[in-house]
Scaffold this motif. Structure first.
Motif, mmCIF file in Angstrom:
data_model
loop_
_atom_site.group_PDB
_atom_site.id
_atom_site.type_symbol
_atom_site.label_atom_id
_atom_site.label_comp_id
_atom_site.label_asym_id
_atom_site.label_seq_id
_atom_site.Cartn_x
_atom_site.Cartn_y
_atom_site.Cartn_z
ATOM 1 N N HIS A 81 0.805 -1.211 0.000
ATOM 2 C CA HIS A 81 0.000 0.000 0.000
ATOM 3 C C HIS A 81 0.845 1.272 0.000
ATOM 4 O O HIS A 81 0.500 2.258 0.635
ATOM 5 C CB HIS A 81 -0.932 0.011 1.218
ATOM 6 C CG HIS A 81 -1.972 -1.041 1.175
ATOM 7 N ND1 HIS A 81 -1.799 -2.274 1.735
ATOM 8 C CD2 HIS A 81 -3.206 -1.046 0.608
ATOM 9 C CE1 HIS A 81 -2.882 -2.999 1.540
ATOM 10 N NE2 HIS A 81 -3.747 -2.278 0.858
ATOM 11 N N CYS A 82 1.932 1.253 -0.733
ATOM 12 C CA CYS A 82 2.848 2.394 -0.733
ATOM 13 C C CYS A 82 2.158 3.652 -1.258
ATOM 14 O O CYS A 82 2.375 4.739 -0.733
ATOM 15 C CB CYS A 82 4.089 2.074 -1.564
ATOM 16 S SG CYS A 82 5.401 3.288 -1.340
ATOM 17 N N LYS A 83 1.320 3.536 -2.272
ATOM 18 C CA LYS A 83 0.645 4.712 -2.833
ATOM 19 C C LYS A 83 -0.306 5.334 -1.814
ATOM 20 O O LYS A 83 -0.374 6.555 -1.695
ATOM 21 C CB LYS A 83 -0.115 4.347 -4.108
ATOM 22 C CG LYS A 83 0.800 4.105 -5.284
ATOM 23 C CD LYS A 83 0.024 3.822 -6.550
ATOM 24 C CE LYS A 83 1.008 3.545 -7.679
ATOM 25 N NZ LYS A 83 0.336 3.276 -8.939
ATOM 26 N N GLN A 84 -1.010 4.495 -1.060
ATOM 27 C CA GLN A 84 -1.915 5.022 -0.049
ATOM 28 C C GLN A 84 -1.135 5.695 1.083
ATOM 29 O O GLN A 84 -1.539 6.738 1.591
ATOM 30 C CB GLN A 84 -2.827 3.923 0.523
ATOM 31 C CG GLN A 84 -3.842 3.405 -0.466
ATOM 32 C CD GLN A 84 -3.355 2.166 -1.221
ATOM 33 O OE1 GLN A 84 -2.165 1.997 -1.474
ATOM 34 N NE2 GLN A 84 -4.286 1.310 -1.585
ATOM 35 N N ALA A 85 -0.021 5.087 1.466
ATOM 36 C CA ALA A 85 0.826 5.680 2.511
ATOM 37 C C ALA A 85 1.382 7.017 2.028
ATOM 38 O O ALA A 85 1.424 7.996 2.791
ATOM 39 C CB ALA A 85 1.953 4.727 2.896
ATOM 40 N N ALA A 86 1.763 7.072 0.769
ATOM 41 C CA ALA A 86 2.270 8.327 0.201
ATOM 42 C C ALA A 86 1.181 9.391 0.198
ATOM 43 O O ALA A 86 1.462 10.573 0.443
ATOM 44 C CB ALA A 86 2.799 8.088 -1.210
ATOM 45 N N ALA A 87 -0.065 8.997 -0.057
ATOM 46 C CA ALA A 87 -1.172 9.957 -0.041
ATOM 47 C C ALA A 87 -1.360 10.544 1.356
ATOM 48 O O ALA A 87 -1.605 11.747 1.502
ATOM 49 C CB ALA A 87 -2.457 9.293 -0.532
ATOM 50 N N VAL A 88 -1.249 9.713 2.383
ATOM 51 C CA VAL A 88 -1.346 10.201 3.763
ATOM 52 C C VAL A 88 -0.211 11.192 4.026
ATOM 53 O O VAL A 88 -0.428 12.275 4.584
ATOM 54 C CB VAL A 88 -1.294 9.030 4.779
ATOM 55 C CG1 VAL A 88 -1.190 9.542 6.208
ATOM 56 C CG2 VAL A 88 -2.509 8.126 4.612
ATOM 57 N N ALA A 89 0.995 10.846 3.578
ATOM 58 C CA ALA A 89 2.155 11.712 3.787
ATOM 59 C C ALA A 89 2.021 13.017 2.993
ATOM 60 O O ALA A 89 2.383 14.090 3.493
ATOM 61 C CB ALA A 89 3.435 10.986 3.403
ATOM 62 N N GLU A 90 1.489 12.947 1.777
ATOM 63 C CA GLU A 90 1.307 14.164 0.976
ATOM 64 C C GLU A 90 0.312 15.107 1.642
ATOM 65 O O GLU A 90 0.523 16.326 1.672
ATOM 66 C CB GLU A 90 0.829 13.804 -0.433
ATOM 67 C CG GLU A 90 1.927 13.261 -1.319
ATOM 68 C CD GLU A 90 1.415 12.822 -2.689
ATOM 69 O OE1 GLU A 90 0.309 13.230 -3.094
ATOM 70 O OE2 GLU A 90 2.147 12.066 -3.350
#
Length: 134
Positions: A81-90
């Motif tokens: 779920h790297c893309k979802q984690a990146a969305a949280v970080a963004e």
């Protein structure tokens, strides 16, 4: 040492991670950390995975993530779920940038008020206090 070894009591885990025991209990109530089973008449023990998770939570908090965001990141920690984690970080980075803009505006306003204070030394009305009162 394997992950299966439960070699930390809550006190040892807290000291190793540099937190208070109550911090661990708070994270457990918030479901950020598991509550290990207590052997009959025994003491709960924690392992390396628990220490790793505790350090993750503290690291995320140091970056300014709130506990809800930390919970989201922990939920996404399966490697898929790297893309979802990146969305949280963004989203978090966007919030940080907004706060930085607000802090810069506060800094400029305070610097201006202090400059006015220095120009008006000895006068009865302090520009800083007057500005805060209006």
């Amino acid at each position: 040492m394997t992950d299966d070894l439960r070699n930390y009591t809550i006190g040892t885990l807290a000291r190793t991670a540099g937190v208070n025991i109550e911090t661990i209990r708070f994270y457990q109530r918030k479901k950020l950390m598991r509550i290990p089973e207590r052997p009959h008449g025994g003491i709960r023990h924690y392992g390396q995975q628990d220490l790793k998770r505790l350090k993750f939570v503290k690291s995320a908090q140091r970056l300014g993530f709130n506990l809800e965001e930390v919970a989201q990141l922990l939920h996404l920690d399966d490697g898929a779920h790297c893309k979802q984690a990146a969305a949280v970080a963004e989203s978090h980075l966007s919030d940080v940038r907004k706060r930085l803009e607000q802090l810069k505006a506060m800094e400029a306003a305070l610097a201006e008020l202090l400059e006015e204070c220095q120009k008006h030394s000895g006068e009865v009305a302090c520009p800083l206090i007057s500005a805060l009162q209006s």
